[in-house]
Design a protein around this motif. Structure first.
Motif, PDB file in Angstrom:
ATOM      1  N   ASN A 256       0.809  -1.221   0.000  1.00 17.79           N
ATOM      2  CA  ASN A 256       0.000   0.000   0.000  1.00 17.79           C
ATOM      3  C   ASN A 256       0.835   1.260   0.000  1.00 17.79           C
ATOM      4  O   ASN A 256       0.549   2.229  -0.672  1.00 17.79           O
ATOM      5  CB  ASN A 256      -0.877   0.060   1.261  1.00 17.79           C
TER       6      ASN A 256
ATOM      7  N   LYS B  36      -3.076  -0.783  -6.315  1.00 19.24           N
ATOM      8  CA  LYS B  36      -3.213  -2.236  -6.201  1.00 19.24           C
ATOM      9  C   LYS B  36      -2.652  -2.953  -7.413  1.00 19.24           C
ATOM     10  O   LYS B  36      -2.207  -4.082  -7.340  1.00 19.24           O
ATOM     11  CB  LYS B  36      -4.703  -2.594  -6.110  1.00 19.24           C
TER      12      LYS B  36
ATOM     13  N   SER C  22       1.451  -3.293   3.874  1.00 21.99           N
ATOM     14  CA  SER C  22       0.938  -4.125   2.787  1.00 21.99           C
ATOM     15  C   SER C  22      -0.318  -4.858   3.233  1.00 21.99           C
ATOM     16  O   SER C  22      -0.606  -4.949   4.424  1.00 21.99           O
ATOM     17  CB  SER C  22       2.005  -5.112   2.339  1.00 21.99           C
ATOM     18  N   SER C  23      -1.037  -5.369   2.266  1.00 25.59           N
ATOM     19  CA  SER C  23      -2.246  -6.141   2.563  1.00 25.59           C
ATOM     20  C   SER C  23      -2.134  -7.506   1.928  1.00 25.59           C
ATOM     21  O   SER C  23      -1.756  -7.620   0.772  1.00 25.59           O
ATOM     22  CB  SER C  23      -3.487  -5.469   1.990  1.00 25.59           C
ATOM     23  N   LYS C  24      -2.463  -8.486   2.722  1.00 23.52           N
ATOM     24  CA  LYS C  24      -2.446  -9.853   2.224  1.00 23.52           C
ATOM     25  C   LYS C  24      -3.729 -10.506   2.687  1.00 23.52           C
ATOM     26  O   LYS C  24      -3.978 -10.602   3.884  1.00 23.52           O
ATOM     27  CB  LYS C  24      -1.226 -10.557   2.837  1.00 23.52           C
TER      28      LYS C  24
ATOM     29  N   ASP D  30      -6.680  -9.419   2.805  1.00 20.77           N
ATOM     30  CA  ASP D  30      -7.416  -8.498   3.672  1.00 20.77           C
ATOM     31  C   ASP D  30      -6.816  -8.296   5.055  1.00 20.77           C
ATOM     32  O   ASP D  30      -7.442  -7.697   5.933  1.00 20.77           O
ATOM     33  CB  ASP D  30      -8.889  -8.930   3.811  1.00 20.77           C
ATOM     34  N   ARG D  31      -5.621  -8.844   5.258  1.00 23.28           N
ATOM     35  CA  ARG D  31      -4.955  -8.559   6.532  1.00 23.28           C
ATOM     36  C   ARG D  31      -3.820  -7.578   6.272  1.00 23.28           C
ATOM     37  O   ARG D  31      -3.099  -7.683   5.297  1.00 23.28           O
ATOM     38  CB  ARG D  31      -4.415  -9.838   7.157  1.00 23.28           C
ATOM     39  N   ASN D  32      -3.691  -6.609   7.172  1.00 22.63           N
ATOM     40  CA  ASN D  32      -2.638  -5.618   6.973  1.00 22.63           C
ATOM     41  C   ASN D  32      -1.373  -6.035   7.697  1.00 22.63           C
ATOM     42  O   ASN D  32      -1.425  -6.544   8.810  1.00 22.63           O
ATOM     43  CB  ASN D  32      -3.089  -4.257   7.487  1.00 22.63           C
TER      44      ASN D  32
END
Ligand code: ADP
Ligand code: MG
Length: 229
Positions: free
Chosen positions: A4, A23, A74-76, A78-80
């Protein structure tokens, strides 16, 4: 997974900078020596714990300053994930604010692949360049692999110490076998991981290369090791 945002403080030519990413595809452009590669380097450090350009961490800190900080969000699924890196006398990492015990703890939090013109050395240069490439890729996917590599390198070191002791202190040569056995055991496991990875790559690149060459070229990679089973 996507990145992000990255925040830089006294990192290379950046004093304070915040860069947000899309994204999808991001293109960073600019004149020479503006700091494009420095951005990639910061991302690489927050993903793999070290730079791809230097082993000297001091080089990463802005010449006028005595510390540097990088923060990567970062997001993976939906987890940051937040990785913080502090460069001063020592390098320190935090994963979601919690101090990492060892640098390798940050591996696998963000998967990255760096592709640069120098990557041609993977094909052109000596096998150590190919091993390095494999090590970087597999380390992100398999925490156990990092552990094995560390153990392997330590064993080599200890074996070398013992070799000197045989020469200068007349230690019995028979005991070398202990180190040899260790090396074989660890080397075999490392070999298995590499073989598995290459086989997986092989499945993927065949179709991709066939498509990009309009069905003209068939490609395959093979892992040829000195180890025989
Ligand atoms: N430790 C440092 N302190 C200050 N500036 C630095 C440091 N390390 C590199 N630089 C500067 O960073 C710039 C190079 O950045 P780089 O990302 O390699 O450029 P490019 O945009 O061409 O990829 C140069 O201007 C160089 O002087
Ligand atoms: Mg560059």
């Amino acid at each position: 997974m996507y990145i992000n945002k990255i925040k830089l403080e006294n990192f290379r030519n950046y004093e304070k900078e915040e860069i947000e990413f899309d994204k999808n595809v991001n293109i960073i452009y600019g004149d020479n020596a503006q700091g494009k590669t420095n951005i990639l380097e910061a991302i690489f450090i927050c993903s793999l714990g070290k730079s791809f350009r230097t082993n000297k961490e001091k080089e990463l800190i802005n010449k006028e300053k005595d510390y540097s900080k990088i923060e990567m969000l970062s997001s993976k699924e939906d987890r940051n994930v937040k990785i913080n890196c502090e460069l001063e006398e020592k390098k320190k990492f935090y994963i979601n604010e919690i101090p990492a015990k060892k640098t390798s703890d940050i591996l696998g939090k963000n998967y990255i692949v760096l592709f640069t013109p120098e990557d041609i050395t993977i094909l052109k240069n000596e096998p150590s360049k190919r091993r390095r490439f494999l090590n970087i890729m597999i380390s992100q996917l398999r925490p156990m692999y990092v552990h094995l590599l560390n153990q392997y390198n330590k064993t080599i070191e200890q074996r070398n110490i013992y070799l000197k002791q045989i020469k200068y202190e007349s230690r019995p040569i028979e005991n070398l076998e202990v180190w040899n056995e260790q090396l074989v055991r660890l080397g075999q496991k490392i070999y298995e991981y590499r073989k598995e990875f290459i086989e997986k790559i092989n499945e993927k690149i065949y179709d991709i290369h066939l498509k990009t060459t309009e069905n003209k070229e068939k490609i395959s990679v093979k892992y040829i090791s000195n180890i025989r089973k």
